[in-house]
Design a protein around this motif. Sequence first.
Motif, PDB file in Angstrom:
ATOM      1  N   GLN A   3      16.598  19.019  42.675  1.00 53.96           N
ATOM      2  CA  GLN A   3      16.011  18.724  40.977  1.00 53.96           C
ATOM      3  C   GLN A   3      15.258  20.581  40.804  1.00 53.96           C
ATOM      4  O   GLN A   3      15.848  20.593  39.965  1.00 53.96           O
ATOM      5  CB  GLN A   3      15.099  17.438  42.067  1.00 53.96           C
ATOM      6  CG  GLN A   3      14.094  17.677  40.653  1.00 53.96           C
ATOM      7  CD  GLN A   3      15.550  17.043  39.230  1.00 53.96           C
ATOM      8  OE1 GLN A   3      16.341  16.107  40.048  1.00 53.96           O
ATOM      9  NE2 GLN A   3      14.975  17.168  38.386  1.00 53.96           N
ATOM     10  N   ASN A   4      14.870  20.964  41.896  1.00 52.36           N
ATOM     11  CA  ASN A   4      14.124  22.393  41.404  1.00 52.36           C
ATOM     12  C   ASN A   4      14.798  23.337  40.587  1.00 52.36           C
ATOM     13  O   ASN A   4      15.262  23.692  39.985  1.00 52.36           O
ATOM     14  CB  ASN A   4      13.193  22.990  42.174  1.00 52.36           C
ATOM     15  CG  ASN A   4      11.996  24.648  41.987  1.00 52.36           C
ATOM     16  OD1 ASN A   4      12.330  23.873  40.758  1.00 52.36           O
ATOM     17  ND2 ASN A   4      12.332  25.485  42.192  1.00 52.36           N
ATOM     18  N   ASN A   5      15.851  23.193  41.363  1.00 56.97           N
ATOM     19  CA  ASN A   5      16.947  24.493  41.538  1.00 56.97           C
ATOM     20  C   ASN A   5      17.746  24.101  39.805  1.00 56.97           C
ATOM     21  O   ASN A   5      18.115  24.793  39.148  1.00 56.97           O
ATOM     22  CB  ASN A   5      18.028  24.335  42.257  1.00 56.97           C
ATOM     23  CG  ASN A   5      17.382  25.892  43.783  1.00 56.97           C
ATOM     24  OD1 ASN A   5      16.501  26.204  43.223  1.00 56.97           O
ATOM     25  ND2 ASN A   5      18.220  25.057  44.442  1.00 56.97           N
ATOM     26  N   GLN A  10      19.239  24.174  34.415  1.00 60.28           N
ATOM     27  CA  GLN A  10      19.577  23.750  32.849  1.00 60.28           C
ATOM     28  C   GLN A  10      18.224  24.509  31.639  1.00 60.28           C
ATOM     29  O   GLN A  10      18.515  24.736  30.995  1.00 60.28           O
ATOM     30  CB  GLN A  10      18.857  22.484  32.938  1.00 60.28           C
ATOM     31  CG  GLN A  10      18.620  21.862  31.664  1.00 60.28           C
ATOM     32  CD  GLN A  10      19.673  21.619  31.160  1.00 60.28           C
ATOM     33  OE1 GLN A  10      21.040  21.277  31.939  1.00 60.28           O
ATOM     34  NE2 GLN A  10      20.135  20.932  29.285  1.00 60.28           N
ATOM     35  N   ILE A  11      17.050  25.103  32.398  1.00 60.82           N
ATOM     36  CA  ILE A  11      16.387  26.070  31.869  1.00 60.82           C
ATOM     37  C   ILE A  11      16.703  27.143  31.266  1.00 60.82           C
ATOM     38  O   ILE A  11      16.821  27.274  29.876  1.00 60.82           O
ATOM     39  CB  ILE A  11      14.916  26.039  32.484  1.00 60.82           C
ATOM     40  CG1 ILE A  11      14.070  25.467  32.714  1.00 60.82           C
ATOM     41  CG2 ILE A  11      14.019  27.358  31.417  1.00 60.82           C
ATOM     42  CD1 ILE A  11      12.875  25.619  33.551  1.00 60.82           C
ATOM     43  N   GLU A  77      21.129  20.146  24.672  1.00 63.67           N
ATOM     44  CA  GLU A  77      20.807  20.740  26.125  1.00 63.67           C
ATOM     45  C   GLU A  77      19.219  20.464  26.165  1.00 63.67           C
ATOM     46  O   GLU A  77      18.768  20.398  27.686  1.00 63.67           O
ATOM     47  CB  GLU A  77      21.231  22.277  26.418  1.00 63.67           C
ATOM     48  CG  GLU A  77      23.076  22.268  26.519  1.00 63.67           C
ATOM     49  CD  GLU A  77      23.552  21.166  27.982  1.00 63.67           C
ATOM     50  OE1 GLU A  77      22.356  21.000  28.852  1.00 63.67           O
ATOM     51  OE2 GLU A  77      24.384  21.019  27.931  1.00 63.67           O
ATOM     52  N   LEU A  78      18.369  19.953  24.824  1.00 64.53           N
ATOM     53  CA  LEU A  78      16.879  20.616  24.843  1.00 64.53           C
ATOM     54  C   LEU A  78      16.636  19.204  25.204  1.00 64.53           C
ATOM     55  O   LEU A  78      16.056  19.349  25.752  1.00 64.53           O
ATOM     56  CB  LEU A  78      16.212  20.825  23.728  1.00 64.53           C
ATOM     57  CG  LEU A  78      14.924  21.202  24.271  1.00 64.53           C
ATOM     58  CD1 LEU A  78      14.393  21.667  24.398  1.00 64.53           C
ATOM     59  CD2 LEU A  78      14.493  21.923  22.062  1.00 64.53           C
ATOM     60  N   MET A  84      14.822  16.376  32.665  1.00 62.04           N
ATOM     61  CA  MET A  84      14.683  15.996  33.547  1.00 62.04           C
ATOM     62  C   MET A  84      13.328  16.119  34.104  1.00 62.04           C
ATOM     63  O   MET A  84      12.282  16.159  34.600  1.00 62.04           O
ATOM     64  CB  MET A  84      15.120  17.570  34.017  1.00 62.04           C
ATOM     65  CG  MET A  84      16.944  17.566  33.899  1.00 62.04           C
ATOM     66  SD  MET A  84      18.025  18.592  33.978  1.00 62.04           S
ATOM     67  CE  MET A  84      18.055  19.078  35.331  1.00 62.04           C
ATOM     68  N   LEU A  85      12.421  17.228  33.336  1.00 61.15           N
ATOM     69  CA  LEU A  85      10.863  17.249  33.310  1.00 61.15           C
ATOM     70  C   LEU A  85       9.922  15.886  33.605  1.00 61.15           C
ATOM     71  O   LEU A  85       9.581  16.164  34.079  1.00 61.15           O
ATOM     72  CB  LEU A  85      10.470  18.450  32.229  1.00 61.15           C
ATOM     73  CG  LEU A  85      11.063  20.279  32.198  1.00 61.15           C
ATOM     74  CD1 LEU A  85      11.168  20.540  30.947  1.00 61.15           C
ATOM     75  CD2 LEU A  85      10.867  21.047  33.629  1.00 61.15           C
TER      76      LEU A  85
END
Length: 88
Positions: A3-5, A10-11, A77-78, A84-85
């Motif tokens: 999930q972190n990757n 995405q960022i 995408e934002l 996601m966050l």
Amino acid sequence: MTQNNQTILQIKKVIQLAENKKRKQNHAFLNTLLNKLHTLKYDLELGKGSQQSINGALRAYFDTNLVESYEEPLVMELDRLESMLKKA
């Protein structure tokens, strides 16, 4: 992929879109968003929890005169990144 990757990827995608938008229209919102995104990405890459938040960034983006449409890639995408966050 963790999930972190996925969040980091995405960022990076949102950073690229925001930088492209900034080349067209320089606006304080984009500067602030990019600063927050870079800080968030850096913290996640180091594996530490970030105090940086982008909650409400999409709403703030709509409050500017920069949004071209709801289908604009930066909008989509934002929104995906904020979702996601929130799940993380």
